[in-house]
Motif scaffolding. Structure first.
Motif, PDB file in Angstrom:
ATOM      1  N   ALA A 138       0.906  -1.168   0.000  1.00 51.74           N
ATOM      2  CA  ALA A 138       0.000   0.000   0.000  1.00 51.74           C
ATOM      3  C   ALA A 138       0.934   1.205   0.000  1.00 51.74           C
ATOM      4  N   LEU A 139       1.306   1.623  -1.213  1.00 51.20           N
ATOM      5  CA  LEU A 139       2.349   2.650  -1.344  1.00 51.20           C
ATOM      6  C   LEU A 139       1.802   3.906  -1.998  1.00 51.20           C
ATOM      7  N   GLY A 140       2.326   5.033  -1.610  1.00 51.26           N
ATOM      8  CA  GLY A 140       1.905   6.288  -2.228  1.00 51.26           C
ATOM      9  C   GLY A 140       0.389   6.418  -2.184  1.00 51.26           C
ATOM     10  N   GLY A 141      -0.206   6.555  -3.374  1.00 53.27           N
ATOM     11  CA  GLY A 141      -1.661   6.661  -3.459  1.00 53.27           C
ATOM     12  C   GLY A 141      -2.374   5.453  -2.861  1.00 53.27           C
ATOM     13  N   GLY A 142      -1.710   4.301  -2.854  1.00 54.51           N
ATOM     14  CA  GLY A 142      -2.321   3.101  -2.252  1.00 54.51           C
ATOM     15  C   GLY A 142      -2.478   3.280  -0.752  1.00 54.51           C
ATOM     16  N   CYS A 143      -1.441   3.815  -0.128  1.00 52.81           N
ATOM     17  CA  CYS A 143      -1.502   4.091   1.312  1.00 52.81           C
ATOM     18  C   CYS A 143      -2.549   5.185   1.566  1.00 52.81           C
ATOM     19  N   GLU A 144      -2.602   6.137   0.642  1.00 50.62           N
ATOM     20  CA  GLU A 144      -3.565   7.246   0.798  1.00 50.62           C
ATOM     21  C   GLU A 144      -5.002   6.749   0.679  1.00 50.62           C
ATOM     22  N   VAL A 145      -5.249   5.847  -0.272  1.00 48.55           N
ATOM     23  CA  VAL A 145      -6.605   5.290  -0.409  1.00 48.55           C
ATOM     24  C   VAL A 145      -6.976   4.527   0.870  1.00 48.55           C
ATOM     25  N   ALA A 146      -6.034   3.741   1.382  1.00 50.91           N
ATOM     26  CA  ALA A 146      -6.320   3.011   2.631  1.00 50.91           C
ATOM     27  C   ALA A 146      -6.672   3.994   3.749  1.00 50.91           C
ATOM     28  N   MET A 147      -5.912   5.091   3.820  1.00 55.19           N
ATOM     29  CA  MET A 147      -6.163   6.066   4.897  1.00 55.19           C
ATOM     30  C   MET A 147      -7.447   6.865   4.663  1.00 55.19           C
ATOM     31  N   MET A 148      -7.953   6.896   3.428  1.00 54.50           N
ATOM     32  CA  MET A 148      -9.240   7.565   3.172  1.00 54.50           C
ATOM     33  C   MET A 148     -10.396   6.733   3.733  1.00 54.50           C
ATOM     34  N   CYS A 149     -10.142   5.433   3.934  1.00 56.91           N
ATOM     35  CA  CYS A 149     -11.177   4.573   4.513  1.00 56.91           C
ATOM     36  C   CYS A 149     -11.250   4.821   6.024  1.00 56.91           C
ATOM     37  N   ASP A 150     -12.348   4.365   6.637  1.00 60.43           N
ATOM     38  CA  ASP A 150     -12.539   4.640   8.065  1.00 60.43           C
ATOM     39  C   ASP A 150     -11.702   3.730   8.948  1.00 60.43           C
ATOM     40  N   ILE A 151     -11.525   2.503   8.503  1.00 58.26           N
ATOM     41  CA  ILE A 151     -10.816   1.501   9.313  1.00 58.26           C
ATOM     42  C   ILE A 151      -9.853   0.773   8.379  1.00 58.26           C
ATOM     43  N   ILE A 152      -8.641   0.522   8.883  1.00 61.52           N
ATOM     44  CA  ILE A 152      -7.698  -0.274   8.075  1.00 61.52           C
ATOM     45  C   ILE A 152      -7.423  -1.597   8.792  1.00 61.52           C
ATOM     46  N   TYR A 153      -7.729  -2.691   8.117  1.00 59.38           N
ATOM     47  CA  TYR A 153      -7.294  -4.024   8.532  1.00 59.38           C
ATOM     48  C   TYR A 153      -6.154  -4.411   7.589  1.00 59.38           C
ATOM     49  N   ALA A 154      -5.136  -5.078   8.142  1.00 62.53           N
ATOM     50  CA  ALA A 154      -3.994  -5.437   7.283  1.00 62.53           C
ATOM     51  C   ALA A 154      -3.680  -6.920   7.369  1.00 62.53           C
ATOM     52  N   GLY A 155      -3.219  -7.473   6.264  1.00 67.57           N
ATOM     53  CA  GLY A 155      -2.670  -8.820   6.266  1.00 67.57           C
ATOM     54  C   GLY A 155      -1.255  -8.750   6.819  1.00 67.57           C
ATOM     55  N   GLU A 156      -0.766  -9.863   7.362  1.00 67.16           N
ATOM     56  CA  GLU A 156       0.511  -9.771   8.101  1.00 67.16           C
ATOM     57  C   GLU A 156       1.726  -9.460   7.226  1.00 67.16           C
ATOM     58  N   LYS A 157       1.557  -9.534   5.888  1.00 64.96           N
ATOM     59  CA  LYS A 157       2.707  -9.177   5.029  1.00 64.96           C
ATOM     60  C   LYS A 157       2.529  -7.808   4.374  1.00 64.96           C
ATOM     61  N   ALA A 158       1.538  -7.060   4.821  1.00 64.04           N
ATOM     62  CA  ALA A 158       1.286  -5.745   4.202  1.00 64.04           C
ATOM     63  C   ALA A 158       2.455  -4.800   4.449  1.00 64.04           C
TER      64      ALA A 158
END
Ligand SMILES: C[C@@H](CO)C(=O)SCCNC(=O)CCNC(=O)[C@H](O)C(C)(C)COP(=O)(O)OP(=O)(O)OC[C@H]1O[C@@H](n2cnc3c(N)ncnc32)[C@H](O)[C@@H]1OP(=O)(O)O
Length: 290
Positions: A138-158
């Motif tokens: 989740a890099l650059g805009g990918g990290c930004e899209v994740a942060m635009m969401c209300d809650i972030i759940y991650a897989g252990e290799k994220a």
């Protein structure tokens, strides 16, 4: 006219009004997408799933992909059977950022005149609860899209990062602001100035991620979370979301006032009466989202 444009032209109507009137478009298999897959999940099919599906380019967020996310969100927003929305990618990448090939030859004039990246805001403006289920990059805009969401759940290799500095630029879709609010200035500054990635475990410890799951369980857990949220009054859920998000925008005294006004407003709903009556009658509430 694309569904997205239909949605935008209704911008003067609040999303909440549209949902309550049941107006607009419905999530349907009739809409064909090139870069995403859309589904309804959960026992009651009340969790919308948007899966980024541009695998060869690690879900790089080209203009078409982000527009399709916007279209799908507009549909899910107006579909009264959907209570929460999960956005996910593949096991290798949630999204590796804005599309570098598309950006390479853009000039300042192109960016400024066409408000480059502004249409991404639709993700953070969705009135329904959104959950990012992040596996892989989740890099650059990918990290930004994740942060635009209300809650972030991650897989252990994220892996999370804002590596724009390595391209001679800076984050442009909220990366500096949201990351700093999430993990504090020192950690955010270090990540942004070095372009280094943060593991899922570090991101959980720092406060960017709510929970970490084994890779293959991640999406199922995000859907379960959506189902749990769906058990409650969706008017109350929308108000909770609005109030929490205001904490990023307002000074404390205004935020407290905003919360109080929404709290008072909830007393106008049938669901508040039902919730409190059910508690006193020692039974499960039957919320009607009304
Ligand atoms: C402006 C802001 C928004 O505010 C941005 O988002 S700028 C972009 C920020 N993101 C990045 O800088 C990450 C770029 N990608 C990478 O660093 C690497 O791809 C990686 C994620 C670390 C994975 O590396 P790996 O060696 O495993 O894979 P490849 O580099 O060979 O990538 C496979 C394939 O995907 C294409 N690709 C990856 N990221 C992007 C991207 N952001 N835009 C366009 N294309 C991307 C890459 O070019 C490869 O394509 P191929 O050569 O196979 O056609």
């Amino acid at each position: 006219m694309s569904l997205y444009r239909v949605g935008l032209s209704r911008g003067m109507l609040s999303s909440f009004q549209r949902v309550m009137r049941g107006e607009g478009l419905h999530t349907s298999s009739a809409v064909q997408y090139e870069y995403i897959k859309v589904d309804k999940r959960g026992e009651k099919k009340n969790v919308g799933l948007i899966q980024l599906n541009r695998l060869k380019a690690l879900n790089a967020l080209c203009d078409g992909l982000v527009s399709e996310i916007g279209e799908a969100l507009q549909e899910m927003e107006t579909d009264t059977s959907i209570d929460a929305i999960v956005i996910t990618g593949s096991e290798r990448a949630f999204a590796a950022g804005a599309d570098i090939a598309e950006m390479k030859d853009k000039s300042f004039q192109d960016c400024y005149a066409r408000k480059f990246l502004s249409h991404w805001d639709i993700i953070s403006k969705c009135p329904k609860p959104t959950i990012a289920a992040v596996n892989g990059f989740a890099l650059g805009g990918g990290c930004e899209v994740a942060m635009m969401c209300d809650i972030i759940y991650a897989g252990e290799k994220a892996k999370f990062g804002q590596p724009e500095i390595t391209l001679g630029t800076i984050p442009g879709a909220g990366g500096t602001q949201r990351l700093t609010r999430a993990i504090g200035k020192s950690k955010a500054m270090e990540m942004i100035l070095t372009g280094e990635f943060m593991s899922a475990q570090e991101a959980e410890k720092a406060g960017l991620v709510s929970k970490v799951f084994p890779v293959e369980e991640l999406v199922g857990e995000a859907i379960k979370l959506g189902e749990r949220i769906g058990e409650f009054s969706q008017i109350a859920a929308a108000m909770c979301k609005e109030a929490v998000n205001m904490s990023d925008e307002l000074p404390l005294s205004n935020g407290l006032l905003y919360e109080k006004k929404l709290f008072h407003s909830s007393f106008a709903t049938d669901d508040k009466r039902e919730g409190m009556t059910a508690f006193l009658e020692k039974r499960k509430p039957d919320f009607k989202d009304n």
